[in-house]
Every structure is written in structure tokens, then in C-alpha cells.
Design a protein around this motif. Structure first.
Motif, mmCIF file in Angstrom:
data_model
loop_
_atom_site.group_PDB
_atom_site.id
_atom_site.type_symbol
_atom_site.label_atom_id
_atom_site.label_comp_id
_atom_site.label_asym_id
_atom_site.label_seq_id
_atom_site.Cartn_x
_atom_site.Cartn_y
_atom_site.Cartn_z
ATOM 1 N N PRO A 226 -10.739 0.210 -0.350
ATOM 2 C CA PRO A 226 -9.280 0.341 -0.236
ATOM 3 C C PRO A 226 -8.524 -0.908 -0.687
ATOM 4 O O PRO A 226 -7.471 -0.791 -1.327
ATOM 5 C CB PRO A 226 -9.074 0.614 1.262
ATOM 6 N N LEU A 227 -9.037 -2.090 -0.366
ATOM 7 C CA LEU A 227 -8.353 -3.313 -0.789
ATOM 8 C C LEU A 227 -8.462 -3.506 -2.298
ATOM 9 O O LEU A 227 -7.501 -3.935 -2.949
ATOM 10 C CB LEU A 227 -8.928 -4.523 -0.053
ATOM 11 N N LYS A 228 -9.607 -3.200 -2.848
ATOM 12 C CA LYS A 228 -9.772 -3.279 -4.304
ATOM 13 C C LYS A 228 -8.812 -2.325 -5.000
ATOM 14 O O LYS A 228 -8.136 -2.699 -5.965
ATOM 15 C CB LYS A 228 -11.225 -2.950 -4.669
ATOM 16 N N ASP A 229 -8.724 -1.095 -4.503
ATOM 17 C CA ASP A 229 -7.820 -0.113 -5.102
ATOM 18 C C ASP A 229 -6.362 -0.541 -4.957
ATOM 19 O O ASP A 229 -5.537 -0.294 -5.846
ATOM 20 C CB ASP A 229 -8.021 1.263 -4.456
ATOM 21 N N ALA A 230 -6.034 -1.184 -3.830
ATOM 22 C CA ALA A 230 -4.651 -1.584 -3.573
ATOM 23 C C ALA A 230 -4.146 -2.610 -4.578
ATOM 24 O O ALA A 230 -2.944 -2.692 -4.842
ATOM 25 C CB ALA A 230 -4.526 -2.141 -2.150
ATOM 26 N N LEU A 231 -5.051 -3.409 -5.146
ATOM 27 C CA LEU A 231 -4.637 -4.426 -6.119
ATOM 28 C C LEU A 231 -3.892 -3.825 -7.302
ATOM 29 O O LEU A 231 -2.972 -4.440 -7.842
ATOM 30 C CB LEU A 231 -5.859 -5.201 -6.620
ATOM 31 N N SER A 232 -4.282 -2.622 -7.712
ATOM 32 C CA SER A 232 -3.664 -1.994 -8.884
ATOM 33 C C SER A 232 -2.764 -0.823 -8.502
ATOM 34 O O SER A 232 -2.485 0.047 -9.320
ATOM 35 C CB SER A 232 -4.755 -1.521 -9.861
ATOM 36 N N THR A 233 -2.287 -0.816 -7.249
ATOM 37 C CA THR A 233 -1.417 0.242 -6.745
ATOM 38 C C THR A 233 0.001 -0.299 -6.556
ATOM 39 O O THR A 233 0.173 -1.444 -6.147
ATOM 40 C CB THR A 233 -1.937 0.766 -5.391
ATOM 41 N N PRO A 234 1.021 0.512 -6.867
ATOM 42 C CA PRO A 234 2.403 0.057 -6.642
ATOM 43 C C PRO A 234 2.602 -0.429 -5.207
ATOM 44 O O PRO A 234 2.108 0.195 -4.266
ATOM 45 C CB PRO A 234 3.232 1.317 -6.929
ATOM 46 N N ASP A 235 3.299 -1.546 -5.063
ATOM 47 C CA ASP A 235 3.557 -2.160 -3.755
ATOM 48 C C ASP A 235 2.255 -2.558 -3.070
ATOM 49 O O ASP A 235 2.219 -2.754 -1.853
ATOM 50 C CB ASP A 235 4.363 -1.213 -2.860
ATOM 51 N N PHE A 236 1.183 -2.666 -3.860
ATOM 52 C CA PHE A 236 -0.128 -3.086 -3.355
ATOM 53 C C PHE A 236 -0.572 -2.266 -2.143
ATOM 54 O O PHE A 236 -1.159 -2.787 -1.197
ATOM 55 C CB PHE A 236 -0.126 -4.584 -3.030
ATOM 56 N N GLY A 237 -0.293 -0.970 -2.214
ATOM 57 C CA GLY A 237 -0.780 -0.034 -1.196
ATOM 58 C C GLY A 237 -0.312 -0.338 0.208
ATOM 59 O O GLY A 237 -1.042 -0.086 1.176
ATOM 60 N N ALA A 238 0.901 -0.859 0.366
ATOM 61 C CA ALA A 238 1.382 -1.326 1.669
ATOM 62 C C ALA A 238 1.281 -0.257 2.756
ATOM 63 O O ALA A 238 0.778 -0.517 3.857
ATOM 64 C CB ALA A 238 2.823 -1.825 1.546
ATOM 65 N N ALA A 239 1.767 0.945 2.481
ATOM 66 C CA ALA A 239 1.778 2.003 3.498
ATOM 67 C C ALA A 239 0.360 2.419 3.882
ATOM 68 O O ALA A 239 0.033 2.546 5.066
ATOM 69 C CB ALA A 239 2.569 3.208 2.995
ATOM 70 N N ASP A 240 -0.492 2.620 2.879
ATOM 71 C CA ASP A 240 -1.869 3.044 3.156
ATOM 72 C C ASP A 240 -2.640 1.967 3.920
ATOM 73 O O ASP A 240 -3.425 2.277 4.826
ATOM 74 C CB ASP A 240 -2.599 3.370 1.853
ATOM 75 N N LEU A 241 -2.413 0.715 3.576
ATOM 76 C CA LEU A 241 -3.130 -0.364 4.250
ATOM 77 C C LEU A 241 -2.630 -0.555 5.684
ATOM 78 O O LEU A 241 -3.415 -0.887 6.577
ATOM 79 C CB LEU A 241 -3.004 -1.671 3.464
ATOM 80 N N ALA A 242 -1.343 -0.343 5.903
ATOM 81 C CA ALA A 242 -0.816 -0.422 7.267
ATOM 82 C C ALA A 242 -1.465 0.641 8.144
ATOM 83 O O ALA A 242 -1.836 0.382 9.300
ATOM 84 C CB ALA A 242 0.699 -0.264 7.259
ATOM 85 N N PHE A 243 -1.628 1.834 7.580
ATOM 86 C CA PHE A 243 -2.284 2.918 8.314
ATOM 87 C C PHE A 243 -3.747 2.586 8.587
ATOM 88 O O PHE A 243 -4.259 2.798 9.699
ATOM 89 C CB PHE A 243 -2.187 4.218 7.506
ATOM 90 N N LEU A 244 -4.455 2.041 7.584
ATOM 91 C CA LEU A 244 -5.861 1.695 7.746
ATOM 92 C C LEU A 244 -6.033 0.568 8.759
ATOM 93 O O LEU A 244 -6.977 0.587 9.570
ATOM 94 C CB LEU A 244 -6.453 1.286 6.390
ATOM 95 N N GLU A 245 -5.151 -0.400 8.742
ATOM 96 C CA GLU A 245 -5.215 -1.491 9.708
ATOM 97 C C GLU A 245 -5.055 -0.968 11.135
ATOM 98 O O GLU A 245 -5.787 -1.373 12.047
ATOM 99 C CB GLU A 245 -4.114 -2.513 9.412
ATOM 100 N N ASP A 246 -4.111 -0.056 11.323
ATOM 101 C CA ASP A 246 -3.907 0.546 12.650
ATOM 102 C C ASP A 246 -5.150 1.312 13.084
ATOM 103 O O ASP A 246 -5.549 1.270 14.254
ATOM 104 C CB ASP A 246 -2.689 1.464 12.615
ATOM 105 N N ARG A 247 -5.779 1.996 12.134
ATOM 106 C CA ARG A 247 -6.996 2.756 12.455
ATOM 107 C C ARG A 247 -8.134 1.825 12.854
ATOM 108 O O ARG A 247 -8.899 2.119 13.778
ATOM 109 C CB ARG A 247 -7.417 3.591 11.242
ATOM 110 N N MET A 248 -8.256 0.679 12.179
ATOM 111 C CA MET A 248 -9.291 -0.286 12.542
ATOM 112 C C MET A 248 -9.025 -0.898 13.918
ATOM 113 O O MET A 248 -9.959 -1.105 14.713
ATOM 114 C CB MET A 248 -9.363 -1.391 11.490
#
Length: 244
Positions: free
Chosen positions: A56-78
Motif C-alpha cells: 500500500p505504501l509503495k502504491d501510494a507513492l504514485s497515487t494522487p494525494d499520495f493515497g491519503a484517504a486509503d492510508l488513513a483507513f489502513l492506519e486506523d485498521r492497524m
């Protein structure tokens, strides 16, 4: 970062970027022998940390806004998983959540928005004195100035428990090898576009433009590795196929 395959054993000299960086930092012969052995006889199965967040972090590098919303959700899940689990699973969830937080604080539009970042290319193979160095990137960077497009790359390091002194040299070696491996491609690489990122310290190390001495050290190390490769025996816990 550019690791050897996790099966079989490497009959021909082959190092990952991490192996080269460790070899340059090794202070004695036993350490260097251990590093060659790890490269020649990679373990079949290894317990790896951060497996839940590396892609997910690797994919976020090339995602608009660096995957902010998806990473926030993943962080909460962790964080939720860490509250529910015990032992290793709890510790791993905490490590993953911390890695996400550090990524989000380091890779920001303000700092990286001026770069054109795309998905990483396949592993780049760069041969020095008969040793094939495998260079894997987490993302490719391109930047255009006066109609000239230059290249670079990003490699993320999850070294939260590493010795800080050794890690500085390792980061410099990784970014330097990245620059060297990209030379000769379709786009000329620039030192400022070749980045090794230590998430723990939120530190970005760019390749040095004064690289002659570094490359001489790598060349001498590869000569030594190539000369010793055949004599290196497998470690006691080797779990690969029968040796010929």
C-alpha cells in the motif's frame, strides 16, 4: 529493496542493493563472509515485518494525494488490530501503523508535489566486476527542465530499530547505487532525484554528485565478492535445494 530470489541458491555472484550497502559497512572478514553467504544462499522462508503495509505504501507513492484517504483507513485498521491482538501480531500491527504515520508525515504534496512519480519499473540489473547488483525501486521519478527529462527513483526503508550511525552510510550507498544503475537508460538520472527514504527518521538521502570514491569502493568490494563466491559454503540453517 533488490533482494535475491527467495528460492534456490545463486550459482553466479549476485547482490542486492542492501547486500552491497552492508558489505561496504562491514568492519571485519566474518561479517563480509556472512553477507556473501546470505546473498548466495537466500533463505526459502523468512519472517518479514511490514508485509501488510509495504505494497500500500509503495502504491501510494504514485497515487494522487499520495493515497491519503486509503492510508488513513489502513492506519486506523492497524491500530484496531493492535488493540485486539497479542504477542507478535500486536507488535507487528503497531509497527505497521507507525510506518504509515511516518510515511504520511514524510511524503507530502508540499515536499514531493513538484515531482512526477510513477510506478516502479522492473528490477534493474547492474553488473560490476562480475557481480550482478539487483536494484529494485519503490517508485520512479521524472522531472522536466527546458524540454529535457531526467530520471530518478525512491526506495523506502523500514529501519525503525536500526543503528542510526550505520544507517546513514547505508542510505547514502543505496541512493548512490540507484544513480549508478539508472545511467545508460533512456533518461539521464540526476543525483537529486535518486532518494533513499528512512521512514523512522523521516529523512530523505539523495545521491551525491561526487561519487568517484564511492564507486571505487563498490568496484573493489565486487572484485572481492566475485573472487570468494565459489568458496562460500551454505549456513547451517540453509533450506534450499540440494547443492551440486
Amino acid at each position: 529493496m533488490g533482494d535475491s530470489p527467495n528460492y534456490g541458491y545463486n550459482r553466479n555472484p549476485q547482490f542486492s542493493v542492501n547486500h552491497v550497502a552492508e558489505y561496504l559497512a562491514a568492519s571485519n572478514a566474518p561479517q563480509r563472509t556472512r553477507i556473501i553467504g546470505a546473498a548466495k544462499f537466500p533463505k526459502k522462508v523468512e519472517v518479514t515485518s511490514y508485509t501488510q503495509v509495504k505494497k500500500p505504501l509503495k502504491d501510494a507513492l504514485s497515487t494522487p494525494d499520495f493515497g491519503a484517504a486509503d492510508l488513513a483507513f489502513l492506519e486506523d485498521r492497524m491500530d484496531t488490530k493492535a488493540r485486539r491482538e497479542i504477542g507478535y501480531q500486536r507488535d507487528e500491527a503497531l509497527r505497521c501503523a507507525r510506518a504509515i504515520r511516518c510515511f504520511r508525515e514524510t511524503i507530502t504534496p508540499r515536499k514531493f508535489g513538484r515531482y512526477q512519480i510513477s510506478a516502479a519499473p522492473k528490477t534493474i540489473h547492474h553488473t560490476v566486476e562480475g557481480v550482478r547488483i539487483n536494484v529494485s525501486l519503490d517508485a520512479l521519478i521524472t522531472a522536466e527542465t527546458d524540454d529535457v527529462t531526467n530520471s530518478g527513483g525512491i526506495l523506502l526503508l523500514y529501519a525503525f530499530s536500526a543503528d542510526r550511525g550505520d544507517l546513514r552510510d547505508r542510505l547514502a550507498a543505496i541512493s548512490g547505487l540507484m544513480l549508478w544503475s539508472l545511467e545508460g537508460g533512456q533518461m539521464e538520472p540526476l543525483p537529486r532525484l535518486c532518494m533513499a527514504i528512512d521512514l523512522a527518521e523521516k529523512n530523505v538521502t539523495k545521491a551525491s554528485s561526487a561519487h568517484q570514491r564511492f564507486r571505487e569502493r563498490v568496484t573493489e568490494s565486487c572484485k572481492e565478492v566475485a573472487a570468494r563466491w565459489k568458496e562460500i559454503r551454505p549456513p547451517d540453517d540453509y533450506d534450499g535445494p540440494p547443492l551440486e
